[in-house]
Design a protein around this motif. Structure first.
Motif, PDB file in Angstrom:
ATOM      1  N   ALA A  72       0.837  -1.202   0.000  1.00 59.28           N
ATOM      2  CA  ALA A  72       0.000   0.000   0.000  1.00 59.28           C
ATOM      3  C   ALA A  72       0.870   1.250   0.000  1.00 59.28           C
ATOM      4  CB  ALA A  72      -0.922  -0.013   1.219  1.00 59.28           C
ATOM      5  N   ALA A  73       1.939   1.235   0.805  1.00 58.72           N
ATOM      6  CA  ALA A  73       2.842   2.388   0.851  1.00 58.72           C
ATOM      7  C   ALA A  73       3.533   2.595  -0.493  1.00 58.72           C
ATOM      8  CB  ALA A  73       3.870   2.192   1.956  1.00 58.72           C
ATOM      9  N   TRP A  74       3.972   1.499  -1.096  1.00 61.57           N
ATOM     10  CA  TRP A  74       4.626   1.609  -2.408  1.00 61.57           C
ATOM     11  C   TRP A  74       3.670   2.174  -3.449  1.00 61.57           C
ATOM     12  CZ3 TRP A  74       8.270   2.142  -5.780  1.00 61.57           C
ATOM     13  CH2 TRP A  74       8.061   1.778  -7.104  1.00 61.57           C
ATOM     14  N   GLN A  75       2.435   1.694  -3.476  1.00 59.50           N
ATOM     15  CA  GLN A  75       1.482   2.185  -4.466  1.00 59.50           C
ATOM     16  C   GLN A  75       1.170   3.662  -4.254  1.00 59.50           C
ATOM     17  OE1 GLN A  75      -1.520  -1.034  -3.886  1.00 59.50           O
ATOM     18  NE2 GLN A  75      -1.406  -1.262  -6.107  1.00 59.50           N
ATOM     19  N   ALA A  76       1.034   4.065  -3.007  1.00 56.11           N
ATOM     20  CA  ALA A  76       0.759   5.478  -2.725  1.00 56.11           C
ATOM     21  C   ALA A  76       1.926   6.360  -3.161  1.00 56.11           C
ATOM     22  CB  ALA A  76       0.482   5.666  -1.234  1.00 56.11           C
ATOM     23  N   ILE A  77       3.153   5.927  -2.852  1.00 54.57           N
ATOM     24  CA  ILE A  77       4.328   6.701  -3.238  1.00 54.57           C
ATOM     25  C   ILE A  77       4.504   6.703  -4.752  1.00 54.57           C
ATOM     26  CG2 ILE A  77       6.851   6.759  -3.102  1.00 54.57           C
ATOM     27  CD1 ILE A  77       6.536   5.724  -0.207  1.00 54.57           C
ATOM     28  N   ALA A  78       4.250   5.545  -5.375  1.00 60.92           N
ATOM     29  CA  ALA A  78       4.363   5.466  -6.836  1.00 60.92           C
ATOM     30  C   ALA A  78       3.372   6.401  -7.510  1.00 60.92           C
ATOM     31  CB  ALA A  78       4.134   4.027  -7.298  1.00 60.92           C
ATOM     32  N   ALA A  79       2.154   6.494  -6.941  1.00 56.96           N
ATOM     33  CA  ALA A  79       1.144   7.382  -7.514  1.00 56.96           C
ATOM     34  C   ALA A  79       1.530   8.842  -7.332  1.00 56.96           C
ATOM     35  CB  ALA A  79      -0.211   7.113  -6.858  1.00 56.96           C
ATOM     36  N   LEU A  80       2.002   9.184  -6.153  1.00 58.80           N
ATOM     37  CA  LEU A  80       2.300  10.577  -5.841  1.00 58.80           C
ATOM     38  C   LEU A  80       3.577  11.063  -6.520  1.00 58.80           C
ATOM     39  CD1 LEU A  80       1.532  13.086  -4.172  1.00 58.80           C
ATOM     40  CD2 LEU A  80       2.901  12.150  -2.298  1.00 58.80           C
ATOM     41  N   LEU A  81       4.615  10.238  -6.506  1.00 58.68           N
ATOM     42  CA  LEU A  81       5.930  10.646  -6.999  1.00 58.68           C
ATOM     43  C   LEU A  81       6.240  10.133  -8.395  1.00 58.68           C
ATOM     44  CD1 LEU A  81       8.042  10.130  -3.755  1.00 58.68           C
ATOM     45  CD2 LEU A  81       6.688  12.099  -4.468  1.00 58.68           C
ATOM     46  N   ASP A  82       5.297   9.412  -8.984  1.00 63.39           N
ATOM     47  CA  ASP A  82       5.477   8.860 -10.332  1.00 63.39           C
ATOM     48  C   ASP A  82       6.728   7.994 -10.416  1.00 63.39           C
ATOM     49  OD1 ASP A  82       4.848   8.334 -12.954  1.00 63.39           O
ATOM     50  OD2 ASP A  82       5.714  10.188 -13.740  1.00 63.39           O
ATOM     51  N   ALA A  83       6.839   7.062  -9.471  1.00 63.50           N
ATOM     52  CA  ALA A  83       8.024   6.210  -9.410  1.00 63.50           C
ATOM     53  C   ALA A  83       8.177   5.331 -10.643  1.00 63.50           C
ATOM     54  CB  ALA A  83       7.965   5.329  -8.165  1.00 63.50           C
ATOM     55  N   ASP A  84       7.073   5.009 -11.324  1.00 59.68           N
ATOM     56  CA  ASP A  84       7.139   4.173 -12.522  1.00 59.68           C
ATOM     57  C   ASP A  84       7.218   4.981 -13.806  1.00 59.68           C
ATOM     58  OD1 ASP A  84       7.178   1.670 -11.326  1.00 59.68           O
ATOM     59  OD2 ASP A  84       5.000   1.543 -11.183  1.00 59.68           O
ATOM     60  N   ARG A  85       7.363   6.313 -13.659  1.00 57.77           N
ATOM     61  CA  ARG A  85       7.555   7.205 -14.807  1.00 57.77           C
ATOM     62  C   ARG A  85       6.399   7.130 -15.811  1.00 57.77           C
ATOM     63  NH1 ARG A  85      10.966   7.187 -11.289  1.00 57.77           N
ATOM     64  NH2 ARG A  85      13.181   7.653 -11.524  1.00 57.77           N
ATOM     65  N   HIS A  86       5.169   7.207 -15.308  1.00 56.54           N
ATOM     66  CA  HIS A  86       4.016   7.226 -16.208  1.00 56.54           C
ATOM     67  C   HIS A  86       3.767   8.614 -16.784  1.00 56.54           C
ATOM     68  CE1 HIS A  86       2.804   3.121 -15.488  1.00 56.54           C
ATOM     69  NE2 HIS A  86       2.846   3.302 -14.180  1.00 56.54           N
ATOM     70  N   GLY A  87       4.283   9.642 -16.144  1.00 61.29           N
ATOM     71  CA  GLY A  87       4.143  10.986 -16.663  1.00 61.29           C
ATOM     72  C   GLY A  87       2.839  11.648 -16.251  1.00 61.29           C
ATOM     73  N   THR A  88       2.563  12.799 -16.883  1.00 62.76           N
ATOM     74  CA  THR A  88       1.395  13.593 -16.518  1.00 62.76           C
ATOM     75  C   THR A  88       0.399  13.720 -17.667  1.00 62.76           C
ATOM     76  OG1 THR A  88       2.615  15.612 -17.107  1.00 62.76           O
ATOM     77  CG2 THR A  88       2.651  14.931 -14.793  1.00 62.76           C
ATOM     78  N   SER A  89       0.489  12.836 -18.647  1.00 60.16           N
ATOM     79  CA  SER A  89      -0.542  12.784 -19.678  1.00 60.16           C
ATOM     80  C   SER A  89      -1.827  12.253 -19.060  1.00 60.16           C
ATOM     81  CB  SER A  89      -0.103  11.876 -20.824  1.00 60.16           C
ATOM     82  OG  SER A  89       0.025  10.531 -20.359  1.00 60.16           O
ATOM     83  N   ASP A 279       0.641  20.759 -11.564  1.00 60.60           N
ATOM     84  CA  ASP A 279       0.431  21.581 -12.753  1.00 60.60           C
ATOM     85  C   ASP A 279      -0.509  20.914 -13.747  1.00 60.60           C
ATOM     86  OD1 ASP A 279       2.075  23.531 -11.724  1.00 60.60           O
ATOM     87  OD2 ASP A 279       3.873  22.857 -12.815  1.00 60.60           O
ATOM     88  N   ALA A 280      -0.354  19.577 -13.901  1.00 60.38           N
ATOM     89  CA  ALA A 280      -1.204  18.849 -14.844  1.00 60.38           C
ATOM     90  C   ALA A 280      -2.656  18.868 -14.402  1.00 60.38           C
ATOM     91  CB  ALA A 280      -0.725  17.404 -14.992  1.00 60.38           C
ATOM     92  N   LEU A 281      -2.915  18.766 -13.097  1.00 60.79           N
ATOM     93  CA  LEU A 281      -4.281  18.787 -12.594  1.00 60.79           C
ATOM     94  C   LEU A 281      -4.904  20.168 -12.730  1.00 60.79           C
ATOM     95  CD1 LEU A 281      -3.858  16.613  -9.379  1.00 60.79           C
ATOM     96  CD2 LEU A 281      -5.037  15.964 -11.486  1.00 60.79           C
ATOM     97  N   ARG A 282      -4.075  21.230 -12.663  1.00 63.14           N
ATOM     98  CA  ARG A 282      -4.598  22.575 -12.791  1.00 63.14           C
ATOM     99  C   ARG A 282      -5.013  22.903 -14.224  1.00 63.14           C
ATOM    100  NH1 ARG A 282      -0.075  25.759  -9.079  1.00 63.14           N
ATOM    101  NH2 ARG A 282      -1.019  25.294  -7.036  1.00 63.14           N
TER     102      ARG A 282
END
Length: 283
Positions: A72-89, A279-282
């Motif tokens: 759960a911690a890994w998924q939350a951090i991956a979502a917030l910090l883009d650990a898997d480099r999915h980007g902001t598209s 920035d992407a959400l804005r």
């Protein structure tokens, strides 16, 4: 070979392994039920309860709870910090939102496992009832039926994406596997993603039906999806195939725990990832 070292990487690998344990339990029990050899067509919580009947069951549950909390911690951090480099598209943000939701779900499952391990109760109610409860709550909000319907479409859409991924065979993209392990790992991954896709499409369909009929009692979780397969013509075969796929996904989870590429961002990169996401959400 996968890089080792950071605490976050170790937590992620423990998490993938714990998720593998849960899917092995769910798939194995459902497979036994399909062939009339005992077992049960329940969800993750019911599968975890089955560990209590095993030697050192509470210790095993505690270990699984720790692993799920790490995941759960890994998924939350991956979502917030883009650990898997999915980007902001749009696609990248959708994937990261799914990771965040998965983190919340696994955190709840970790709490259930911990409650069972410590004897604090039954580990929470059945998953089907939990799904109905949140659906009923959401329906009381403004545009609640539409929101529930959108959730159902998103869940079913996720299932379709996994089915497409299984069909294309692109399940090893983030793994650093030895060449001789790739064929069987790909087979396990394809079967596993296909089974997850099937159950998510069914679950999403139930949620959409609940929104259309304004009836939260129509919602089903993983256990309900498996029981639905069981009640169809040749249900034992449909359940058996899906259960085998879930078991395969559990085994694939152990492969991910060992060989997945995990490259947590550095603190400076993490701050930039948060700024880009905001920035992407804005926009």
């Amino acid at each position: 070979m996968p890089r080792r070292g950071s605490a976050l990487e170790i937590a992620a690998r423990l998490g993938f392994g714990a998720r593998g344990v849960v899917y092995c339990l769910v798939g194995g029990l459902a497979l036994l039920a399909a062939f009339g050899a005992g077992g049960q067509t329940g969800g993750s919580r019911n599968a975890l309860r089955s560990l209590l009947d095993q030697p050192f069951g509470r210790a095993l549950l505690g270990a699984v709870a720790l692993g799920l909390a790490c995941f759960a911690a890994w998924q939350a951090i991956a979502a917030l910090l883009d650990a898997d480099r999915h980007g902001t598209s749009a696609k990248g943000l959708a994937v990261r939102a799914g990771q965040g939701l998965g983190g919340a779900i696994n955190a709840g499952l970790a709490l259930s496992a911990l409650s069972l391990a410590l004897g604090w109760g039954s580990g929470g109610g059945p998953e089907d009832q939990a799904a109905r409860d949140w659906t009923a709550w959401l329906m009381t909000k403004p545009f609640g039926q539409w929101l529930v319907g959108l959730v159902g479409v998103a869940v079913a859409g996720t299932g379709l994406v996994w089915l497409w991924k299984a069909w294309r065979g692109k399940v090893l993209d983030r793994l650093s596997l030895p060449a001789d392990a790739r064929p069987w790992a790909q087979s396990m991954g394809r079967l596993g993603f296909a089974a997850r896709g099937v159950v998510f499409v069914i679950i999403g369909g139930f949620v959409v039906a609940a929104a259309l009929h304004s009836n939260s009692r129509e919602v089903q979780g993983l256990g309900g999806a498996l029981r639905t397969l069981e009640t169809q013509p040749y249900g034992w075969a449909l359940l058996g195939l899906t259960a085998a796929g879930l078991l395969a996904f559990g085994i694939f989870g152990f492969v991910q725990a060992r060989y997945r590429r995990i490259d947590p961002p550095e603190a400076r990169d993490a701050a930039r990832a948060i700024d880009r996401g905001i920035d992407a959400l804005r926009r």
